[in-house]
Enzyme design. Structure first.
Site, PDB file in Angstrom:
ATOM      1  CG  ASP A  97       0.007  -8.519   2.954  1.00 49.75           C
ATOM      2  OD1 ASP A  97       0.515  -7.597   2.923  1.00 49.75           O
ATOM      3  OD2 ASP A  97      -0.680  -8.893   4.059  1.00 49.75           O
ATOM      4  CG  ASP A 114       2.590  -4.478  13.100  1.00 51.16           C
ATOM      5  OD1 ASP A 114       1.817  -3.550  12.537  1.00 51.16           O
ATOM      6  OD2 ASP A 114       3.461  -5.039  12.385  1.00 51.16           O
TER       7      ASP A 114
END
Length: 244
Positions: free
Chosen positions: A10, A132
């Protein structure tokens, strides 16, 4: 069927970080050299790399392009998938042209479904849909907003569009090392005729074993983040378990 392991990188400000529940204010920096981290994962034998441009997810456009390009140059033989800030056909085409194996469309799948469906159809098997969810409802804009759309309903929209996979993340579990939400992930896998990649909460080999046991249900792989960086999961043991 073996379980595919996707170690996560990330990116925030050009650095490798992990967040807790998607909160940019709760970022732990693990490396200032994303390319070196990518090489380390490839050297360990991981078959894929999962990269997220966190700044891009909030900005709505790529924000860590230099770091992503460095990763691609560092591991040319390892397939990479990228999400975060990919909102136009031109951006999809540009990234796939630079060597990405797969792009991930998240917020765009909710905010601009016509674009997301068109991208899946234009590049079949090269576009994954990132869903998500918080309490079963889809979240967007770097998880800052929660919609009124059921995660499973969104997944069904992409079944016949040529999508490569659904990447299902339980936000409440992400970065918390509390275990995968097996119930919600399995519900998604049973609801759609697409491979599902689990994400969020992986903390131990037991989590991987539980997911591997559901591979026949349509769960193709799992993204591993903080547990790898913190040493809670041994890479060799994880890869051996996944191969079984």
């Amino acid at each position: 069927m073996p379980l595919t392991l996707y170690p996560a990188i990330d990116l925030k400000g050009g650095q490798v970080v992990r967040l807790r529940r998607g909160d940019m204010a709760q970022a732990t920096v693990y490396s200032a050299d994303p390319a070196a981290q990518a090489r380390a994962f490839a050297a360990l034998g991981f078959p894929w790399l999962h990269v997220v441009d966190l700044d891009g997810a909030f900005a709505g456009k790529p924000a860590n392009s230099a770091a992503v390009e460095a990763i691609l140059a560092a591991i040319p033989a390892t397939p990479v998938q990228l999400g975060g800030g990919i909102r136009t056909m031109a951006t999809v085409e540009a990234w796939l042209g630079r060597g990405l194996r797969r792009v991930i469309l998240g917020s765009a799948a909710v905010k601009d479904p016509e674009f997301a469906l068109a991208a899946c159809k234009a590049w079949p098997g090269r576009v994954a849909v990132g869903i998500d969810a918080r309490n079963g409802m889809v979240a967007t804009e770097g998880w800052a907003e929660v919609s009124t759309i059921l995660a499973t309903d969104l997944g069904k929209r992409f079944e016949d569009a040529g999508a490569a996979a659904i990447i299902y993340t339980d936000i409440e579990r992400d970065g918390m090392l509390g275990g995968v939400n097996l119930e919600a992930t399995l519900a998604m896998a049973r609801a759609v005729r697409l491979p599902v990649i689990a994400s969020g909460g992986v903390a131990s080999l037991d989590d991987l074993a539980a997911l591997a046991g559901l591979a026949g249900e349509g769960i193709e792989g799992v993204i591993i983040g903080r547990a790898l960086y913190d040493g809670r999961i041994d890479p060799a043991a994880a890869l051996a378990l996944a191969a079984r």
